[in-house]
Design a protein around this motif. Structure first.
Motif, short mmCIF file in Angstrom:
data_model
loop_
_atom_site.label_atom_id
_atom_site.label_comp_id
_atom_site.label_asym_id
_atom_site.label_seq_id
_atom_site.Cartn_x
_atom_site.Cartn_y
_atom_site.Cartn_z
N ILE A 188 -14.86 42.11 86.80
CA ILE A 188 -14.79 43.52 87.14
C ILE A 188 -13.38 43.90 87.58
N ALA A 189 -12.74 43.03 88.38
CA ALA A 189 -11.38 43.31 88.83
C ALA A 189 -10.41 43.35 87.65
N GLY A 190 -10.54 42.39 86.73
CA GLY A 190 -9.66 42.40 85.56
C GLY A 190 -9.83 43.65 84.72
N THR A 191 -11.07 44.09 84.57
CA THR A 191 -11.32 45.33 83.82
C THR A 191 -10.71 46.53 84.52
N ALA A 192 -10.82 46.58 85.85
CA ALA A 192 -10.26 47.69 86.61
C ALA A 192 -8.73 47.73 86.50
N VAL A 193 -8.09 46.55 86.57
CA VAL A 193 -6.63 46.49 86.43
C VAL A 193 -6.22 46.96 85.04
N SER A 194 -6.95 46.53 84.03
CA SER A 194 -6.65 46.95 82.66
C SER A 194 -6.77 48.46 82.50
N ALA A 195 -7.85 49.01 83.04
CA ALA A 195 -8.05 50.46 82.95
C ALA A 195 -6.94 51.21 83.67
N LEU A 238 -12.70 52.50 76.28
CA LEU A 238 -13.41 52.85 77.50
C LEU A 238 -14.84 52.32 77.47
N ALA A 239 -15.53 52.50 76.34
CA ALA A 239 -16.91 52.02 76.23
C ALA A 239 -16.98 50.51 76.40
N GLU A 240 -16.02 49.78 75.87
CA GLU A 240 -16.06 48.32 75.98
C GLU A 240 -15.68 47.87 77.39
N MET A 241 -14.86 48.63 78.09
CA MET A 241 -14.60 48.31 79.50
C MET A 241 -15.86 48.50 80.34
N VAL A 242 -16.57 49.60 80.11
CA VAL A 242 -17.83 49.82 80.82
C VAL A 242 -18.84 48.73 80.45
N LEU A 290 -3.70 41.76 78.88
CA LEU A 290 -3.89 40.45 79.49
C LEU A 290 -4.93 40.49 80.62
N ALA A 291 -4.98 41.59 81.36
CA ALA A 291 -5.99 41.71 82.41
C ALA A 291 -7.39 41.76 81.81
N LEU A 292 -7.54 42.47 80.69
CA LEU A 292 -8.85 42.52 80.04
C LEU A 292 -9.22 41.17 79.45
N ALA A 293 -8.21 40.43 78.93
CA ALA A 293 -8.48 39.07 78.46
C ALA A 293 -8.95 38.19 79.61
N GLY A 294 -8.31 38.35 80.78
CA GLY A 294 -8.74 37.60 81.95
C GLY A 294 -10.17 37.94 82.36
N ALA A 295 -10.55 39.20 82.22
CA ALA A 295 -11.92 39.61 82.53
C ALA A 295 -12.92 38.90 81.60
N CYS A 296 -12.60 38.84 80.32
CA CYS A 296 -13.47 38.14 79.36
C CYS A 296 -13.59 36.66 79.71
N LEU A 297 -12.47 36.03 80.07
CA LEU A 297 -12.49 34.61 80.41
C LEU A 297 -13.28 34.35 81.69
N LEU A 341 -18.18 45.59 79.58
CA LEU A 341 -17.83 44.35 80.28
C LEU A 341 -18.28 44.40 81.73
N THR A 342 -18.11 45.55 82.36
CA THR A 342 -18.56 45.70 83.74
C THR A 342 -20.07 45.54 83.85
N ALA A 343 -20.80 46.16 82.93
CA ALA A 343 -22.27 46.02 82.93
C ALA A 343 -22.67 44.57 82.68
N MET A 344 -21.97 43.88 81.79
CA MET A 344 -22.27 42.48 81.50
C MET A 344 -22.01 41.59 82.71
N ALA A 345 -21.01 41.95 83.52
CA ALA A 345 -20.72 41.16 84.72
C ALA A 345 -21.74 41.40 85.82
N LEU A 346 -22.22 42.63 85.92
CA LEU A 346 -23.16 42.97 87.00
C LEU A 346 -24.58 42.54 86.69
N ALA A 347 -24.98 42.54 85.42
CA ALA A 347 -26.38 42.28 85.08
C ALA A 347 -26.85 40.89 85.50
N PRO A 348 -26.10 39.81 85.20
CA PRO A 348 -26.61 38.48 85.55
C PRO A 348 -26.10 37.95 86.89
#
Length: 221
Positions: free
Chosen positions: A11-18, A181-185, A52-59, A187-194
């Motif tokens: 979530i932090a990586g996605t926020a930095v990327s955004a 934007l949709a893919e950032m949201v 790179l921040a979004l790549a870090g979020a994926c990793l 990723l956030t949903a994917m991080a929060l769900a599990p």
């Protein structure tokens, strides 16, 4: 379930990327595509940070899934790693001024294509077979939204044969931002769900035994 630190890292990586891409959008001269900001003065750094921040979020999310649910999330993790690799390749090989005419620009284009296509499929694979809970429904909904926005973006892109039919050159840059934007949201949903839920501690008062007065005891005797 995945460790909380991995989820919050994603979530932090996605926020930095955004934030980095929003800075480029607001502070720099308007460009058609987000990657085009790397071609203007002062735009390379925020674009690199954003990618790179979004790549870090994926990793971070892939690592959390490997630690918390390795057997069920193999396909999702492979797709997240592909997305992270595509983002890093996009950062290493910047785009060309339109039209693309170099090997670097072609690598950037196809790396971005990997990112755009892998993340919606990763979200759908993660939510597949899960209970119809709000958090998993959010992942499914954002996966479909991301895929649908990507389809419209591809149809509107000047390189598409359908672009002239729908006047896509006038708004395909806006659609690209919609995809990101949709893919950032997503990723956030994917991080929060599990994410691991804290166990609920239920406290209950001990049963109260009936109290008998001395008078009742005498009568009973």
């Amino acid at each position: 379930m995945i460790p909380r630190q991995s989820a919050w890292g994603a979530i932090a990586g996605t926020a930095v990327s955004a934030g980095a891409l929003a800075y480029a959008q607001i502070a720099l001269p308007t460009q058609t595509l987000l990657s085009d900001y790397a071609l203007v003065s002062g735009g390379l750094v925020p674009v690199l940070i954003g990618m790179l921040a979004l790549a870090g979020a994926c990793l971070s999310l892939a690592y959390g899934l490997a630690a918390g649910d390795p057997g069920r999330t193999a396909a999702t993790r492979v797709l997240l790693l592909a997305g992270a690799a595509g983002l890093m390749m996009s950062a290493i090989f910047p785009t060309d001024p339109s039209p693309i005419g170099s090997m670097t620009g072609e690598i950037h284009r196809w790396a971005a294509a990997v990112v755009f296509t892998s993340l919606p499929v990763a979200g759908w694979a993660l939510a597949r077979g899960r209970a119809a809970a709000p958090r998993w429904n959010a992942v499914r909904a954002m996966s479909v939204t991301s895929a649908a926005t990507l389809a419209v973006y591809l149809a509107a892109h000047p390189a598409s044969i359908t672009s002239t039919l729908i006047s896509g050159s006038a708004y395909y840059g806006l659609l690209e931002r919609g995809v990101v934007l949709a893919e950032m949201v997503l990723l956030t949903a994917m991080a929060l769900a599990p994410i691991e839920r804290r166990p609920t501690v239920q406290t209950s008062a001990p049963p109260v035994e009936p109290q008998h007065s001395e008078r009742s005891e005498r009568l009973a005797a």
